[in-house]
Design a protein around this motif. Structure first.
Motif, mmCIF file in Angstrom:
data_model
loop_
_atom_site.group_PDB
_atom_site.id
_atom_site.type_symbol
_atom_site.label_atom_id
_atom_site.label_comp_id
_atom_site.label_asym_id
_atom_site.label_seq_id
_atom_site.Cartn_x
_atom_site.Cartn_y
_atom_site.Cartn_z
ATOM 1 N N SER A 130 0.777 -1.211 0.071
ATOM 2 C CA SER A 130 0.028 0.040 0.045
ATOM 3 C C SER A 130 0.768 1.168 -0.081
ATOM 4 O O SER A 130 2.074 1.295 0.354
ATOM 5 C CB SER A 130 -0.924 -0.284 1.317
ATOM 6 N N ASP A 131 0.378 2.300 -0.163
ATOM 7 C CA ASP A 131 1.051 3.803 -0.083
ATOM 8 C C ASP A 131 0.025 4.639 0.696
ATOM 9 O O ASP A 131 -0.890 4.346 1.283
ATOM 10 C CB ASP A 131 1.331 4.065 -1.427
ATOM 11 N N THR A 180 -4.344 -1.956 -0.337
ATOM 12 C CA THR A 180 -4.860 -2.905 -1.209
ATOM 13 C C THR A 180 -5.318 -4.245 -0.422
ATOM 14 O O THR A 180 -5.971 -4.837 -1.014
ATOM 15 C CB THR A 180 -3.633 -3.601 -2.119
ATOM 16 N N GLY A 181 -4.853 -3.959 0.833
ATOM 17 C CA GLY A 181 -5.397 -5.048 1.653
ATOM 18 C C GLY A 181 -4.705 -6.649 1.649
ATOM 19 O O GLY A 181 -4.847 -7.564 2.139
ATOM 20 N N PHE A 182 -3.133 -6.209 0.884
ATOM 21 C CA PHE A 182 -2.542 -7.440 0.561
ATOM 22 C C PHE A 182 -1.170 -7.054 1.487
ATOM 23 O O PHE A 182 -0.835 -6.021 1.532
ATOM 24 C CB PHE A 182 -2.293 -7.787 -0.916
ATOM 25 N N VAL A 183 -0.578 -8.379 1.834
ATOM 26 C CA VAL A 183 0.743 -8.130 2.483
ATOM 27 C C VAL A 183 1.915 -9.259 1.983
ATOM 28 O O VAL A 183 1.403 -10.325 1.813
ATOM 29 C CB VAL A 183 0.625 -8.576 4.141
ATOM 30 N N GLY A 212 -6.618 -10.460 0.883
ATOM 31 C CA GLY A 212 -7.729 -10.153 -0.041
ATOM 32 C C GLY A 212 -8.698 -11.628 0.324
ATOM 33 O O GLY A 212 -9.021 -11.861 1.415
ATOM 34 N N ASP A 213 -9.194 -12.247 -0.645
ATOM 35 C CA ASP A 213 -9.679 -13.482 -0.426
ATOM 36 C C ASP A 213 -8.999 -14.706 -0.764
ATOM 37 O O ASP A 213 -9.492 -15.965 -1.034
ATOM 38 C CB ASP A 213 -11.318 -13.455 -1.445
ATOM 39 N N ARG A 214 -7.729 -14.644 -0.503
ATOM 40 C CA ARG A 214 -6.649 -15.881 -0.722
ATOM 41 C C ARG A 214 -7.094 -17.029 0.289
ATOM 42 O O ARG A 214 -6.335 -17.925 -0.113
ATOM 43 C CB ARG A 214 -5.250 -15.376 -0.772
ATOM 44 N N GLY A 215 -7.402 -16.558 1.362
ATOM 45 C CA GLY A 215 -7.703 -17.835 2.569
ATOM 46 C C GLY A 215 -6.260 -18.283 3.082
ATOM 47 O O GLY A 215 -5.389 -17.236 3.097
#
Length: 269
Positions: free
Chosen positions: A133-134, A139-142, A203-206
């Motif tokens: 993110s910035d 983005t909700g991703f790490v 995200g929705d990656r589980g």
């Protein structure tokens, strides 16, 4: 008291000034300020209207462009596993040990791996997390980075196979700080290797699927003495051609007419 003509004129002039100034001070001035404010608001609204009209004009084109960017993002993220965990890390190295083909010696009939190797002294480090993110968007991703160390032993041709296997592996990873020492008495090489693995979570990656590690895999390598034990120590002898699933989750390997054992590697991560 009688006012002179001069005083009357002065008072008259003051009254005229008050009649002119007071309306301006209490009404006209505020009205002009309000008009200027409204003009500024109208200009901002008109600019927004122009933007919306342009967006409406390019709606289909820009919507498709956004969908394409999302598809590209998802494709990039799909290249990375969802996590890096100790069990999966160990299972990966165990799979690496058994990644080469099984071959049968034509003279002795003994079955062995084409590139036998032993991975030991596995050191797993904590993951380093970085938010993707910035200051303008989250983005909700790490992003996860893991850098861990292992000790390996193999033949000379085995180290070339090992490095190529890591380079071609489907999950993004980089090996570095590789040490290689040759033992002339045993005609084998050994050393340490640092492996950097990468993952993306969010995200929705589980979650990463759990790994069930076969406890008998070390003796499949012939480790019967304490000093010969691999990653998991010694355990009951297991037949790699038996009906039980092997370390990669496969059932009994396929054997061709000429005695060659055909196996498919299933990835642990």
């Amino acid at each position: 008291m009688t006012l002179s003509d001069r005083d009357r004129k002065i008072i008259l002039i003051l009254l005229i000034i008050l009649v002119i100034v007071l309306p301006y001070m209490f009404y006209i001035k505020d009205t002009r300020i309000d008009i200027e404010t409204q003009k500024g608001n109208n200009e901002a609204l008109q600019t927004r209207v122009n933007e919306l009209e342009e967006m409406k004009t390019h709606e289909v084109e820009w919507t498709q462009a956004i969908e394409d960017m999302h598809a590209e993002r998802d494709a990039i993220i799909a290249l990375f596993p969802v996590d890096v965990k100790p069990a999966n890390y160990i299972q990966f190295w165990l799979n690496t040990e058994y990644s080469s083909d099984w071959i049968v010696d034509e003279e002795t009939g003994v079955m062995d791996l084409e590139y036998p190797m032993l991975i030991s002294d596995v050191t797993f480090s904590e993951n380093v997390e970085t938010s993707i993110s910035d200051e303008t968007m989250d983005t909700g991703f790490v992003a996860l980075t893991n850098t861990s160390m292992v000790t390996y032993t193999c033949r000379y041709d085995g180290i070339k196979y090992l490095l190529q296997y890591l380079m071609d592996y489907e999950d993004p990873m980089i090996f570095r700080n590789v040490t290689i020492e040759y033992d002339s008495d045993l005609d084998q090489v050994g050393g340490q290797m640092m492996l950097a693995q990468y993952a993306v979570r969010g995200g929705d990656r589980g979650e990463l699927e759990p790994v069930n590690i076969n406890p008998s895999v070390d003796d499949m390598r012939g480790g019967v003495a304490e000093q010969d034990a691999g990653i998991f120590g010694n355990s009951t002898k297991s037949d790699p051609l038996g009906t039980d699933e092997d370390v990669r989750g496969n059932t009994e390997p396929e054997v061709t007419e000429d005695g060659t054992v055909v196996e498919t590697v299933s990835q642990a991560q």
